[in-house]
Design a protein around this motif. Sequence first.
Motif, PDB file in Angstrom:
ATOM      1  N   ASP A   6       0.942  -1.423   0.067  1.00  0.00           N
ATOM      2  CA  ASP A   6       0.070  -0.034  -0.158  1.00  0.00           C
ATOM      3  C   ASP A   6       0.606   1.132   0.316  1.00  0.00           C
ATOM      4  O   ASP A   6       1.549   1.376   1.114  1.00  0.00           O
ATOM      5  N   PRO A   7       0.948   2.101  -1.301  1.00  0.00           N
ATOM      6  CA  PRO A   7       1.884   3.176  -1.287  1.00  0.00           C
ATOM      7  C   PRO A   7       1.201   4.232  -0.087  1.00  0.00           C
ATOM      8  O   PRO A   7       2.299   5.222   0.268  1.00  0.00           O
ATOM      9  N   GLN A   8       0.055   4.094   0.542  1.00  0.00           N
ATOM     10  CA  GLN A   8      -0.196   5.291   1.336  1.00  0.00           C
ATOM     11  C   GLN A   8       0.410   4.865   2.541  1.00  0.00           C
ATOM     12  O   GLN A   8       0.478   5.886   3.627  1.00  0.00           O
ATOM     13  N   LEU A   9       0.643   3.552   3.088  1.00  0.00           N
ATOM     14  CA  LEU A   9       1.442   3.158   4.277  1.00  0.00           C
ATOM     15  C   LEU A   9       2.803   2.832   4.127  1.00  0.00           C
ATOM     16  O   LEU A   9       3.239   3.267   5.294  1.00  0.00           O
ATOM     17  N   CYS A  10       3.529   2.521   3.034  1.00  0.00           N
ATOM     18  CA  CYS A  10       4.781   2.471   3.200  1.00  0.00           C
ATOM     19  C   CYS A  10       5.527   3.622   3.387  1.00  0.00           C
ATOM     20  O   CYS A  10       5.417   4.781   2.969  1.00  0.00           O
ATOM     21  N   ALA A  11       6.553   3.622   4.451  1.00  0.00           N
ATOM     22  CA  ALA A  11       7.301   4.504   4.822  1.00  0.00           C
ATOM     23  C   ALA A  11       8.662   4.641   4.720  1.00  0.00           C
ATOM     24  O   ALA A  11       9.652   5.373   4.947  1.00  0.00           O
ATOM     25  N   GLY A  12       9.086   3.624   3.715  1.00  0.00           N
ATOM     26  CA  GLY A  12      10.285   3.356   3.249  1.00  0.00           C
ATOM     27  C   GLY A  12      11.295   2.795   4.172  1.00  0.00           C
ATOM     28  O   GLY A  12      12.561   3.013   4.143  1.00  0.00           O
ATOM     29  N   HIS A  13      10.858   1.674   5.213  1.00  0.00           N
ATOM     30  CA  HIS A  13      11.652   1.311   6.125  1.00  0.00           C
ATOM     31  C   HIS A  13      12.606   0.254   5.524  1.00  0.00           C
ATOM     32  O   HIS A  13      13.684  -0.031   6.068  1.00  0.00           O
ATOM     33  N   VAL A  17      12.743  -5.491   1.750  1.00  0.00           N
ATOM     34  CA  VAL A  17      13.502  -5.698   0.606  1.00  0.00           C
ATOM     35  C   VAL A  17      14.950  -6.240   1.466  1.00  0.00           C
ATOM     36  O   VAL A  17      15.564  -7.078   0.615  1.00  0.00           O
ATOM     37  N   SER A  18      14.914  -6.068   2.553  1.00  0.00           N
ATOM     38  CA  SER A  18      16.328  -6.657   3.340  1.00  0.00           C
ATOM     39  C   SER A  18      16.009  -8.172   3.498  1.00  0.00           C
ATOM     40  O   SER A  18      16.681  -9.228   3.585  1.00  0.00           O
ATOM     41  N   VAL A  19      14.586  -8.519   3.873  1.00  0.00           N
ATOM     42  CA  VAL A  19      14.322  -9.956   4.264  1.00  0.00           C
ATOM     43  C   VAL A  19      14.034 -10.754   2.949  1.00  0.00           C
ATOM     44  O   VAL A  19      14.291 -12.042   2.924  1.00  0.00           O
ATOM     45  N   ALA A  20      13.617 -10.102   1.829  1.00  0.00           N
ATOM     46  CA  ALA A  20      13.074 -10.602   0.398  1.00  0.00           C
ATOM     47  C   ALA A  20      13.411  -9.968  -0.564  1.00  0.00           C
ATOM     48  O   ALA A  20      12.774  -9.401  -1.066  1.00  0.00           O
ATOM     49  N   PRO A  21      14.735  -9.641  -0.743  1.00  0.00           N
ATOM     50  CA  PRO A  21      15.096  -8.735  -2.008  1.00  0.00           C
ATOM     51  C   PRO A  21      14.680  -9.138  -3.317  1.00  0.00           C
ATOM     52  O   PRO A  21      14.548  -8.280  -4.355  1.00  0.00           O
ATOM     53  N   HIS A  22      14.431 -10.347  -3.401  1.00  0.00           N
ATOM     54  CA  HIS A  22      13.971 -10.883  -4.737  1.00  0.00           C
ATOM     55  C   HIS A  22      12.370 -10.757  -5.210  1.00  0.00           C
ATOM     56  O   HIS A  22      11.823 -10.646  -6.103  1.00  0.00           O
ATOM     57  N   LEU A  23      11.594 -10.106  -4.092  1.00  0.00           N
ATOM     58  CA  LEU A  23      10.211  -9.942  -3.980  1.00  0.00           C
ATOM     59  C   LEU A  23       9.750  -8.574  -4.069  1.00  0.00           C
ATOM     60  O   LEU A  23       8.378  -8.325  -4.035  1.00  0.00           O
ATOM     61  N   PHE A  24      10.771  -7.648  -3.743  1.00  0.00           N
ATOM     62  CA  PHE A  24      10.169  -6.164  -3.760  1.00  0.00           C
ATOM     63  C   PHE A  24      11.157  -5.279  -4.690  1.00  0.00           C
ATOM     64  O   PHE A  24      12.390  -5.600  -4.940  1.00  0.00           O
ATOM     65  N   ASP A  25      10.668  -4.142  -5.358  1.00  0.00           N
ATOM     66  CA  ASP A  25      11.439  -3.117  -5.827  1.00  0.00           C
ATOM     67  C   ASP A  25      11.377  -2.094  -4.891  1.00  0.00           C
ATOM     68  O   ASP A  25      10.387  -1.625  -4.252  1.00  0.00           O
ATOM     69  N   ILE A  26      12.655  -1.353  -5.080  1.00  0.00           N
ATOM     70  CA  ILE A  26      12.702   0.084  -4.264  1.00  0.00           C
ATOM     71  C   ILE A  26      12.690   1.223  -5.028  1.00  0.00           C
ATOM     72  O   ILE A  26      13.556   1.139  -5.945  1.00  0.00           O
ATOM     73  N   ASP A  27      11.812   2.328  -4.929  1.00  0.00           N
ATOM     74  CA  ASP A  27      11.939   3.287  -5.905  1.00  0.00           C
ATOM     75  C   ASP A  27      13.017   4.398  -5.446  1.00  0.00           C
ATOM     76  O   ASP A  27      13.627   4.054  -4.523  1.00  0.00           O
ATOM     77  N   ASP A  28      13.103   5.523  -6.553  1.00  0.00           N
ATOM     78  CA  ASP A  28      14.192   6.437  -6.247  1.00  0.00           C
ATOM     79  C   ASP A  28      14.151   6.997  -4.874  1.00  0.00           C
ATOM     80  O   ASP A  28      15.125   7.642  -4.108  1.00  0.00           O
ATOM     81  N   GLU A  29      13.140   6.941  -4.247  1.00  0.00           N
ATOM     82  CA  GLU A  29      12.758   7.705  -2.811  1.00  0.00           C
ATOM     83  C   GLU A  29      12.765   6.601  -1.809  1.00  0.00           C
ATOM     84  O   GLU A  29      12.489   7.096  -0.639  1.00  0.00           O
ATOM     85  N   GLY A  30      12.877   5.523  -2.218  1.00  0.00           N
ATOM     86  CA  GLY A  30      13.196   4.330  -1.243  1.00  0.00           C
ATOM     87  C   GLY A  30      12.041   3.802  -0.524  1.00  0.00           C
ATOM     88  O   GLY A  30      11.706   3.083   0.239  1.00  0.00           O
ATOM     89  N   PHE A  31      10.652   3.882  -1.410  1.00  0.00           N
ATOM     90  CA  PHE A  31       9.347   3.429  -1.201  1.00  0.00           C
ATOM     91  C   PHE A  31       9.254   1.691  -2.043  1.00  0.00           C
ATOM     92  O   PHE A  31       9.945   1.838  -3.143  1.00  0.00           O
ATOM     93  N   ALA A  32       8.589   0.831  -1.351  1.00  0.00           N
ATOM     94  CA  ALA A  32       8.920  -0.344  -1.982  1.00  0.00           C
ATOM     95  C   ALA A  32       7.448  -0.633  -2.833  1.00  0.00           C
ATOM     96  O   ALA A  32       6.422   0.091  -2.495  1.00  0.00           O
ATOM     97  N   SER A  33       7.396  -1.300  -3.743  1.00  0.00           N
ATOM     98  CA  SER A  33       6.297  -2.263  -4.389  1.00  0.00           C
ATOM     99  C   SER A  33       6.829  -3.558  -4.466  1.00  0.00           C
ATOM    100  O   SER A  33       7.978  -4.002  -4.425  1.00  0.00           O
TER     101      SER A  33
END
Length: 64
Positions: A6-13, A17-33
Amino acid sequence: MKITVDPQLCAGHNRCVSVAPHLFDIDDEGFASAAGDGVVDDADREDAALARDNCPEQAITLDG
Ligand code: F3S
């Protein structure tokens, strides 16, 4: 199973991606999808659940 961040909830912690780097992308501002279309196979269910459980914002949901 499908991962949604949820992009409304993600705060970029970035714990997801630390625990499952193959399952997430991080954008230029540090937010995940979810990587790709978010669909994960059975072998990745445990990693996806670990990522969900480690997100302090509870921004990750798993369906299916
Ligand atoms: Fe965002 Fe949670 Fe990951 S805040 S960067 S989805 S750990």
